[in-house]
Write a protein that holds these residues in place. Structure first.
Motif, PDB file in Angstrom:
ATOM      1  N   MET A  99      58.637  30.306  61.196  1.00 27.22           N
ATOM      2  CA  MET A  99      57.249  30.863  60.706  1.00 27.22           C
ATOM      3  C   MET A  99      56.451  31.217  62.004  1.00 27.22           C
ATOM      4  SD  MET A  99      54.404  29.567  58.007  1.00 27.22           S
ATOM      5  CE  MET A  99      55.333  29.647  56.541  1.00 27.22           C
ATOM      6  N   THR A 100      56.342  32.599  62.075  1.00 24.38           N
ATOM      7  CA  THR A 100      55.165  32.793  63.267  1.00 24.38           C
ATOM      8  C   THR A 100      53.867  32.439  62.957  1.00 24.38           C
ATOM      9  OG1 THR A 100      54.881  34.997  62.716  1.00 24.38           O
ATOM     10  CG2 THR A 100      56.825  34.647  64.147  1.00 24.38           C
ATOM     11  N   ASP A 101      52.676  32.483  63.925  1.00 24.01           N
ATOM     12  CA  ASP A 101      51.415  32.644  63.580  1.00 24.01           C
ATOM     13  C   ASP A 101      50.981  33.740  62.654  1.00 24.01           C
ATOM     14  OD1 ASP A 101      51.419  30.269  65.285  1.00 24.01           O
ATOM     15  OD2 ASP A 101      50.378  31.378  66.976  1.00 24.01           O
ATOM     16  N   MET A 103      52.814  35.159  60.501  1.00 29.56           N
ATOM     17  CA  MET A 103      53.119  34.819  59.160  1.00 29.56           C
ATOM     18  C   MET A 103      52.497  33.782  58.425  1.00 29.56           C
ATOM     19  SD  MET A 103      57.409  34.950  59.791  1.00 29.56           S
ATOM     20  CE  MET A 103      58.047  34.165  58.438  1.00 29.56           C
ATOM     21  N   ARG A 104      52.079  32.973  59.088  1.00 28.51           N
ATOM     22  CA  ARG A 104      51.131  31.660  58.817  1.00 28.51           C
ATOM     23  C   ARG A 104      49.986  32.129  58.193  1.00 28.51           C
ATOM     24  NH1 ARG A 104      51.216  25.551  60.745  1.00 28.51           N
ATOM     25  NH2 ARG A 104      48.905  25.057  59.929  1.00 28.51           N
ATOM     26  N   GLU A 105      49.352  33.291  58.886  1.00 26.45           N
ATOM     27  CA  GLU A 105      48.099  33.582  58.300  1.00 26.45           C
ATOM     28  C   GLU A 105      48.247  34.487  57.323  1.00 26.45           C
ATOM     29  OE1 GLU A 105      44.861  33.089  59.464  1.00 26.45           O
ATOM     30  OE2 GLU A 105      45.992  31.478  60.323  1.00 26.45           O
ATOM     31  N   ASN A 106      49.356  35.201  57.404  1.00 33.89           N
ATOM     32  CA  ASN A 106      49.562  36.255  55.939  1.00 33.89           C
ATOM     33  C   ASN A 106      49.743  35.124  54.715  1.00 33.89           C
ATOM     34  OD1 ASN A 106      49.359  38.469  57.237  1.00 33.89           O
ATOM     35  ND2 ASN A 106      51.676  38.474  57.638  1.00 33.89           N
ATOM     36  N   ALA A 107      50.228  33.955  54.753  1.00 34.52           N
ATOM     37  CA  ALA A 107      50.632  33.306  53.531  1.00 34.52           C
ATOM     38  C   ALA A 107      49.107  32.627  53.295  1.00 34.52           C
ATOM     39  CB  ALA A 107      51.386  32.079  54.071  1.00 34.52           C
ATOM     40  N   LYS A 108      48.367  32.272  54.157  1.00 33.42           N
ATOM     41  CA  LYS A 108      46.891  31.918  53.783  1.00 33.42           C
ATOM     42  C   LYS A 108      46.234  32.900  53.207  1.00 33.42           C
ATOM     43  CE  LYS A 108      46.373  28.648  57.773  1.00 33.42           C
ATOM     44  NZ  LYS A 108      45.406  28.430  59.025  1.00 33.42           N
ATOM     45  N   ASN A 109      46.594  34.119  53.726  1.00 28.60           N
ATOM     46  CA  ASN A 109      45.472  35.351  53.156  1.00 28.60           C
ATOM     47  C   ASN A 109      46.057  35.709  51.518  1.00 28.60           C
ATOM     48  OD1 ASN A 109      43.849  35.689  55.267  1.00 28.60           O
ATOM     49  ND2 ASN A 109      45.285  36.982  56.318  1.00 28.60           N
ATOM     50  N   ILE A 110      47.504  35.477  51.338  1.00 25.22           N
ATOM     51  CA  ILE A 110      47.733  35.851  49.986  1.00 25.22           C
ATOM     52  C   ILE A 110      47.666  34.660  49.028  1.00 25.22           C
ATOM     53  CG2 ILE A 110      50.114  36.196  48.705  1.00 25.22           C
ATOM     54  CD1 ILE A 110      51.222  37.487  51.435  1.00 25.22           C
ATOM     55  N   ALA A 111      47.580  33.209  49.466  1.00 25.89           N
ATOM     56  CA  ALA A 111      47.335  32.102  48.784  1.00 25.89           C
ATOM     57  C   ALA A 111      45.699  32.351  48.255  1.00 25.89           C
ATOM     58  CB  ALA A 111      47.258  30.822  49.446  1.00 25.89           C
ATOM     59  N   LYS A 112      44.904  32.803  49.070  1.00 28.18           N
ATOM     60  CA  LYS A 112      43.410  32.932  48.837  1.00 28.18           C
ATOM     61  C   LYS A 112      43.333  34.072  47.967  1.00 28.18           C
ATOM     62  CE  LYS A 112      39.118  33.573  51.088  1.00 28.18           C
ATOM     63  NZ  LYS A 112      38.377  33.839  52.400  1.00 28.18           N
ATOM     64  N   LYS A 113      44.218  35.264  48.180  1.00 26.24           N
ATOM     65  CA  LYS A 113      43.827  36.315  47.025  1.00 26.24           C
ATOM     66  C   LYS A 113      44.556  35.858  45.620  1.00 26.24           C
ATOM     67  CE  LYS A 113      44.594  40.355  49.966  1.00 26.24           C
ATOM     68  NZ  LYS A 113      45.468  41.508  50.435  1.00 26.24           N
ATOM     69  N   ILE A 114      45.419  34.920  45.484  1.00 29.40           N
ATOM     70  CA  ILE A 114      46.151  34.242  44.180  1.00 29.40           C
ATOM     71  C   ILE A 114      44.955  33.335  43.679  1.00 29.40           C
ATOM     72  CG2 ILE A 114      47.854  33.029  43.182  1.00 29.40           C
ATOM     73  CD1 ILE A 114      49.691  34.377  45.242  1.00 29.40           C
ATOM     74  N   GLY A 115      44.291  32.822  44.485  1.00 31.22           N
ATOM     75  CA  GLY A 115      43.223  31.815  44.229  1.00 31.22           C
ATOM     76  C   GLY A 115      43.847  30.275  44.157  1.00 31.22           C
ATOM     77  N   TYR A 213      63.309  42.066  56.558  1.00 28.08           N
ATOM     78  CA  TYR A 213      64.302  41.145  55.904  1.00 28.08           C
ATOM     79  C   TYR A 213      64.598  40.071  56.943  1.00 28.08           C
ATOM     80  CZ  TYR A 213      68.333  39.191  53.417  1.00 28.08           C
ATOM     81  OH  TYR A 213      69.250  38.343  52.847  1.00 28.08           O
ATOM     82  N   GLY A 214      64.350  38.845  56.369  1.00 31.73           N
ATOM     83  CA  GLY A 214      64.809  37.622  57.130  1.00 31.73           C
ATOM     84  C   GLY A 214      63.750  36.955  57.748  1.00 31.73           C
ATOM     85  N   CYS A 215      63.905  35.940  58.178  1.00 30.17           N
ATOM     86  CA  CYS A 215      62.944  34.919  58.958  1.00 30.17           C
ATOM     87  C   CYS A 215      63.573  35.049  60.442  1.00 30.17           C
ATOM     88  CB  CYS A 215      62.918  33.511  58.593  1.00 30.17           C
ATOM     89  SG  CYS A 215      64.299  32.474  58.872  1.00 30.17           S
ATOM     90  N   PRO A 216      62.447  34.553  61.335  1.00 33.48           N
ATOM     91  CA  PRO A 216      62.647  34.687  62.722  1.00 33.48           C
ATOM     92  C   PRO A 216      63.962  33.816  63.098  1.00 33.48           C
ATOM     93  CG  PRO A 216      60.520  34.284  62.639  1.00 33.48           C
ATOM     94  CD  PRO A 216      61.235  34.254  61.019  1.00 33.48           C
ATOM     95  N   LEU A 217      64.171  32.910  62.382  1.00 31.86           N
ATOM     96  CA  LEU A 217      65.449  31.835  62.779  1.00 31.86           C
ATOM     97  C   LEU A 217      66.732  32.927  62.489  1.00 31.86           C
ATOM     98  CD1 LEU A 217      66.633  29.381  63.767  1.00 31.86           C
ATOM     99  CD2 LEU A 217      66.664  28.561  61.515  1.00 31.86           C
ATOM    100  N   LEU A 218      66.855  33.603  61.491  1.00 31.69           N
ATOM    101  CA  LEU A 218      67.746  34.460  61.101  1.00 31.69           C
ATOM    102  C   LEU A 218      68.137  35.625  62.101  1.00 31.69           C
ATOM    103  CD1 LEU A 218      70.386  35.382  59.169  1.00 31.69           C
ATOM    104  CD2 LEU A 218      68.347  36.897  57.936  1.00 31.69           C
ATOM    105  N   LYS A 219      66.942  35.855  62.734  1.00 30.22           N
ATOM    106  CA  LYS A 219      66.987  37.063  63.881  1.00 30.22           C
ATOM    107  C   LYS A 219      67.495  36.517  65.003  1.00 30.22           C
ATOM    108  CE  LYS A 219      63.478  39.698  61.470  1.00 30.22           C
ATOM    109  NZ  LYS A 219      62.097  40.012  61.278  1.00 30.22           N
TER     110      LYS A 219
END
Length: 261
Positions: A99-101, A103-115, A213-219
């Motif tokens: 998880m890059t920084d 990706m972490r911020e994107n996850a936070k933003n989506i969680a916020k949108k979902i509530g 497609y895929g996470c940083p580790l897969l790349k």
């Protein structure tokens, strides 16, 4: 070509119906809260009847559930649906290797949108990373297992009744079953969702997710090794399972192979 498309659509629809009816049978055998069971049953029936908002069912007494949340299409859709009938706690497993920084911020933003509230828990993937670089193995299976165990341990710690994952392919009894004292719920597979249907649910809830497609580790694995075939096999498995379209599967394979250039 038009005839082949019609046949393909009919096959996909029949497969969906069979999987949903299988979920109904599984539900009948499980010893879960009666109100929750009836809500899930109602959702399945609505989906069988073609209702695109099948998941909009509410109950008074919501059981507790931990959702494995990455901010991707599968976990975000799972959370939107789960929120209707569970008291949801979203947990994201963090490691610098997956998880890059951004990706972490994107996850936070989506969680916020979902509530929902989102908590990050650290996982140790250093050994996996080192062996991936050495070419010992493909990362996805081992990484997935570590993430699963971390989320389940977290759920046990807070006495959650359910753990929800975004697996699209865990059909049959694997879609919803009791693992010791916790129910494991592979929600998209339980409702026989496809990736395109998940995106439609997200869009209807004001969310659009665009990711490679895929996470940083897969790349990293592809950068250091030539094991593209293992990743391609994983993509083809989803295509064969009819949860990802042939077009999307082809696009993902091309994207993977471009990493060789």
């Amino acid at each position: 070509m038009e005839f082949e498309k019609i046949i393909e659509e009919k096959v996909n629809q029949k497969l969906k119906e069979l999987r949903l009816k299988n979920s109904l049978e599984i539900l009948e055998r499980l010893d879960i809260d009666i109100e929750l069971k009836e809500a899930l049953k109602h959702m399945i029936i609505r989906r069988l009847n073609g209702d695109k908002e099948f998941y909009k069912v509410s109950i008074d007494k919501k059981p507790s559930a931990v959702v494995a949340f990455s901010g991707g299409v599968d976990s975000s859709t799972s959370t939107i649906i789960a929120k209707q009938i569970f008291n949801v706690k979203a947990v994201s497993c963090y490691s610098e290797y997956i998880m890059t920084d951004e990706m972490r911020e994107n996850a936070k933003n989506i969680a916020k949108k979902i509530g929902i509230d989102l908590e990050f828990i650290d996982i140790d993937l250093k050994e996996v990373y080192e062996k991936v670089v050495e070419g010992r193995y493909h990362p996805c299976g081992r990484c997935h297992k570590i993430v699963e165990n971390a989320v389940i341990d977290y759920a046990k710690k807070i006495n959650a009744e359910f753990v929800i994952f975004g697996d699209l392919l865990a059909s049959g009894y694997l879609a919803l079953y009791k693992d010791n004292e916790i129910f494991r719920f592979n929600l998209p597979s339980f409702f026989a969702l496809t990736k395109d249907e998940e995106r439609e649910i997200l869009k209807n809830n004001g969310i659009e997710i665009k990711a490679s497609y895929g996470c940083p580790l897969l790349k990293i694995y592809h950068k250091h090794n030539r094991g593209y075939k293992f990743t391609i096999q994983r993509i083809l498995r989803e295509v064969r399972g009819r949860v990802v379209s042939e077009e999307e599967g082809f696009k993902n394979i091309v994207e993977i192979l471009k990493l060789k250039e």
